[in-house]
Motif scaffolding. Structure first.
Motif, PDB file in Angstrom:
ATOM      1  N   LEU A 154      42.316  42.315  50.458  1.00 48.57           N
ATOM      2  CA  LEU A 154      42.339  42.402  48.997  1.00 48.57           C
ATOM      3  C   LEU A 154      43.285  41.381  48.360  1.00 48.57           C
ATOM      4  N   PRO A 155      44.490  41.185  48.891  1.00 50.34           N
ATOM      5  CA  PRO A 155      45.340  40.131  48.309  1.00 50.34           C
ATOM      6  C   PRO A 155      44.731  38.736  48.445  1.00 50.34           C
ATOM      7  N   ILE A 156      44.058  38.484  49.553  1.00 49.49           N
ATOM      8  CA  ILE A 156      43.403  37.191  49.728  1.00 49.49           C
ATOM      9  C   ILE A 156      42.306  37.021  48.687  1.00 49.49           C
ATOM     10  N   TYR A 157      41.552  38.086  48.454  1.00 52.46           N
ATOM     11  CA  TYR A 157      40.502  38.040  47.435  1.00 52.46           C
ATOM     12  C   TYR A 157      41.106  37.732  46.064  1.00 52.46           C
ATOM     13  N   GLY A 158      42.182  38.432  45.715  1.00 46.28           N
ATOM     14  CA  GLY A 158      42.794  38.228  44.401  1.00 46.28           C
ATOM     15  C   GLY A 158      43.316  36.818  44.207  1.00 46.28           C
ATOM     16  N   GLN A 159      43.894  36.244  45.249  1.00 42.65           N
ATOM     17  CA  GLN A 159      44.467  34.913  45.113  1.00 42.65           C
ATOM     18  C   GLN A 159      43.425  33.813  45.257  1.00 42.65           C
ATOM     19  N   ALA A 160      42.514  33.954  46.211  1.00 41.96           N
ATOM     20  CA  ALA A 160      41.549  32.884  46.461  1.00 41.96           C
ATOM     21  C   ALA A 160      40.354  32.938  45.514  1.00 41.96           C
ATOM     22  N   CYS A 161      39.826  34.113  45.295  1.00 43.72           N
ATOM     23  CA  CYS A 161      38.601  34.223  44.488  1.00 43.72           C
ATOM     24  C   CYS A 161      38.885  34.339  42.995  1.00 43.72           C
ATOM     25  N   LYS A 162      39.947  35.053  42.655  1.00 47.17           N
ATOM     26  CA  LYS A 162      40.262  35.238  41.238  1.00 47.17           C
ATOM     27  C   LYS A 162      41.266  34.210  40.722  1.00 47.17           C
TER      28      LYS A 162
END
Length: 156
Positions: free
Chosen positions: A13-21
């Motif tokens: 989830l943190p990777i998603y927030g930083q990379a995708c968002k």
């Protein structure tokens, strides 16, 4: 992003927030604060309900059901998912993990005499911690060896 088990969900989830968002680490932490805030009350609810009803299986089944739904719903996250969904969906994950966090102690302790509870809980805590550490180190090793490339919104 593939979310195939609860540990992957929490760790990615943190990777998603930083990379995708494109959010900063602090903004990503704030976005997923609902997961942590839902976890505590779910642990308390599960433990209290087990204490009142004197059965632990329904809480485990409900916890797994909620967790399964949460992972399924989180697998629909894309790069263009609206922020309210991104913030709200991990709450389900927190409820499922919270219910399972406390309910899984009871099947370990049920068949044992009270004199063996301390040994069983120590071993259970060791196994749970060791599994978490080995999983995280495996992710970090794989990421460094393969130069992990995150593709948002694409199946891998």
């Amino acid at each position: 992003m593939r979310l195939t088990d609860p540990k992957n969900s929490v760790d990615y989830l943190p990777i998603y927030g930083q990379a995708c968002k494109g959010h900063s680490p602090i903004k990503t932490g704030v976005d997923f604060l609902g997961l942590s805030l839902a976890l505590g009350p779910a642990v308390v609810f599960s433990g209290v309900s087990i204490g009142i009803t004197k059965v632990y299986r329904p809480q485990i089944f409900i916890g797994w059901a909620v967790l399964t739904v949460a992972v399924g719903v989180l697998s629909t996250l894309k790069a263009d998912t609206p922020i309210p969904e991104v913030v709200g969906l991990p709450i389900l994950l927190g409820v499922g993990i919270g219910m399972l966090q406390s309910a899984t102690y009871f099947p370990v302790l049920a068949p044992l005499p009270v004199s063996e509870n301390a040994h069983a809980l120590a071993f259970f805590a060791f196994c749970r911690s060791f599994a978490g550490v080995s999983f995280l180190s495996r992710i970090r090793i794989q990421a460094s060896l393969t130069n992990m490339n995150i593709r948002c919104g694409e199946s891998q």
